[in-house]
Motif scaffolding. Structure first.
Motif, short mmCIF file in Angstrom:
data_model
loop_
_atom_site.label_atom_id
_atom_site.label_comp_id
_atom_site.label_asym_id
_atom_site.label_seq_id
_atom_site.Cartn_x
_atom_site.Cartn_y
_atom_site.Cartn_z
N ASN A 13 0.85 -1.14 0.07
CA ASN A 13 -0.09 -0.07 -0.13
C ASN A 13 0.83 1.21 -0.04
O ASN A 13 1.73 1.51 1.08
CB ASN A 13 -0.90 0.20 1.12
N TYR A 15 -0.14 4.57 0.49
CA TYR A 15 -0.49 5.41 1.36
C TYR A 15 0.35 4.98 2.72
O TYR A 15 0.85 5.97 3.40
CB TYR A 15 -1.66 5.72 1.60
N GLU A 16 0.36 3.56 3.04
CA GLU A 16 1.12 3.13 4.29
C GLU A 16 2.56 3.54 4.02
O GLU A 16 3.17 3.91 5.08
CB GLU A 16 0.65 1.75 4.51
N CYS A 19 3.03 7.11 4.87
CA CYS A 19 2.96 7.50 6.53
C CYS A 19 4.12 6.75 7.07
O CYS A 19 4.73 7.54 8.12
CB CYS A 19 1.65 6.74 7.02
N GLU A 20 4.64 5.82 6.63
CA GLU A 20 5.79 5.08 7.49
C GLU A 20 7.15 6.16 7.19
O GLU A 20 7.76 6.28 8.35
CB GLU A 20 6.19 3.83 7.01
N ASP A 42 -6.36 5.76 -0.94
CA ASP A 42 -5.54 5.38 0.14
C ASP A 42 -5.23 3.85 0.03
O ASP A 42 -4.85 3.34 0.73
CB ASP A 42 -5.95 5.91 1.62
N GLN A 43 -5.84 3.40 -0.93
CA GLN A 43 -5.88 1.74 -1.07
C GLN A 43 -4.88 1.65 -2.33
O GLN A 43 -4.79 0.44 -2.81
CB GLN A 43 -7.04 1.08 -1.26
N THR A 45 -1.94 0.58 -4.69
CA THR A 45 -0.86 -0.41 -4.24
C THR A 45 0.05 -0.33 -5.50
O THR A 45 -0.22 -0.17 -6.78
CB THR A 45 -1.19 -1.78 -4.07
#
Length: 160
Positions: A13, A15-16, A19-20, A42-43, A45
């Motif tokens: 993902n 977005y993840e 964020c990381e 936000d999904q 990939t």
């Protein structure tokens, strides 16, 4: 560096990941720094070597922080266009000088006294190894890097 770290691809993902990156860089930032994330989905990939892509984007963010000085504003972005995903790092720094811009992806080219000149060369190598492209636009209002990678249409993320 030369290989671009393509092995061990996985679907993840975007977005993840952004964020990381923001969380990892957060402790380095002062209170005047604005580091935002803007994604259209936000999904979203991609299938790539996650660590290599994380390293490439983190390098661009760190460069932006160093270039901007005071009152730093950086936007990490991701958007899908047809069968590609564009990851972006946009800052409000002074920009890259026109005579320097054509050389920034060359190995060992640096404008910093302590720099190795490998950061952006590695970014390009990683992106190229993933069948992508990296581009830059810069002016006195800031710099915009875009990493374009193939989108993942397999339907989800790997859990490893």
């Amino acid at each position: 560096f030369a290989a671009g770290a393509r092995p061990s691809e996985q679907s993840f993902n975007v977005y993840e990941l952004l964020c990381e990156i923001r969380s990892g860089i957060g402790p380095q930032l002062d209170a005047a720094t604005d580091l935002r994330i803007e994604v259209d989905d936000d999904q979203l990939t991609i299938r790539a070597n996650r660590d290599a892509i994380k390293g490439a984007v983190s390098n661009l963010v760190n460069n932006a922080i160093q270039a901007c000085g005071q009152d730093v504003r950086i936007v990490l972005g991701a958007i899908r266009r047809e069968n590609h995903v564009r990851l972006t790092v946009c800052d409000n720094g002074p920009g890259i000088a026109a005579d320097v811009l054509p050389h920034i992806f060359e190995p060992f080219f640096t404008t910093r006294p302590q720099g190795t000149g490998l950061g952006l060369a590695v970014v390009r190598a990683v992106v190229t190894a993933h069948d992508g492209a990296v581009s830059v636009n810069s002016s006195t209002d800031g710099t915009y890097f875009a990493i374009t990678l193939p989108a993942d249409d397999s339907g989800g993320t790997d859990n490893d």
